[in-house]
Design an enzyme around this catalytic site. Sequence first.
Site, short mmCIF file in Angstrom:
data_model
loop_
_atom_site.label_atom_id
_atom_site.label_comp_id
_atom_site.label_asym_id
_atom_site.label_seq_id
_atom_site.Cartn_x
_atom_site.Cartn_y
_atom_site.Cartn_z
N GLU A 135 6.65 -4.08 1.74
CA GLU A 135 5.87 -3.89 2.96
C GLU A 135 6.39 -4.76 4.08
O GLU A 135 6.81 -5.89 3.85
CB GLU A 135 4.40 -4.29 2.71
CG GLU A 135 3.69 -3.44 1.71
CD GLU A 135 2.21 -3.83 1.58
OE1 GLU A 135 1.74 -4.73 2.31
OE2 GLU A 135 1.54 -3.24 0.73
N GLU A 142 1.17 4.20 6.46
CA GLU A 142 -0.23 4.14 6.03
C GLU A 142 -1.14 3.90 7.23
O GLU A 142 -0.91 2.97 8.02
CB GLU A 142 -0.41 3.02 4.99
CG GLU A 142 -1.85 2.90 4.50
CD GLU A 142 -2.00 2.11 3.21
OE1 GLU A 142 -0.97 1.67 2.63
OE2 GLU A 142 -3.17 1.93 2.79
O1 KIV Z 1 -0.13 0.09 -3.53
C1 KIV Z 1 -0.22 1.30 -3.28
O2 KIV Z 1 -0.77 2.08 -4.03
C2 KIV Z 1 0.37 1.78 -2.04
C3 KIV Z 1 0.08 3.18 -1.60
C4 KIV Z 1 -1.34 3.37 -1.30
C5 KIV Z 1 0.96 3.62 -0.51
O3 KIV Z 1 1.06 1.05 -1.38
#
Ligand code: KIV
Length: 268
Positions: free
Chosen positions: A118, A185
């Site tokens: 991320e 997201e």
């Molecule tokens: O951790 C997760 O499940 C995610 C998704 C919701 C994209 O990053």
Amino acid sequence: MSERRPVTLPRLREMHAAGEKIAMLTCYDATWARVLDDCGVDALLVGDSLGMVVQGHATPLPTTIDEMAYHVQCVARGNRHAWLIGDLPFGSYHEGVEQAMRSAAKLVAAGAQMVKLEGGGWTAPLVRHLVERGVPVCAHLGLTPQSVHALGGWRVQGRDADAAATLRRHARELADAGAAMLVLELVPAALAREITAELPIPTIGIGAGSGCSGQVLVLHDMLGATRGKKPRFVRDFAAGAGSVDAAIAAYVADVKAGRYPDDTAHAF
Ligand code: KIV
């Protein structure tokens, strides 16, 4: 009937080039991996959402790289065809390229074919480092749950012009660094559509409208198993489906046909 071919990175690129939507779901264990794979899900994401969904934490922040590796191993044992992505959890890549490579190596050894991390421009050198060493990377922008405290909660990102321009710039930087996929997201549908059109790589939306190259949902959310307040963009595919397989197959079919998400119901 011909045997389904395993989904590979070239196959994902082909799907993107052909405009075929990519159907992704989160997955945390072998039994569900087998079910999702059998129902034609293209990609399984062992997300750090497991911290909330499986471990019962309020955020994904406490989940460790060894816990992620364990669940990647479980999913890899049940999966046969789907592309398998392992999420690098909070603190497992933040110290720099060497830590990122050590953490990625744990997930790849456990069976991940791609790792996800991320963050914006600061992650571009990490992406480049991993990609140069043969690890496919999925980037993740918008609402990045590992930064939930810094973002002030689970809020839509990129709403004003400055924030939208920053998000677009970060998306380009990550694609230039070699990311092969980008999760968007909780961003406005129009912005996600623009970013998708600008990038040479597939975008996977979650709460980001129908203009992305594919969609991902948390498995427990789309089966109606999550208690409490549900995100507006989540559809309960189990309602009226009759079986788990029918619910998952409906998700795959609706994503592929552009019936999910419905921007009139889920747009920000
Ligand atoms: O951790 C997760 O499940 C995610 C998704 C919701 C994209 O990053």
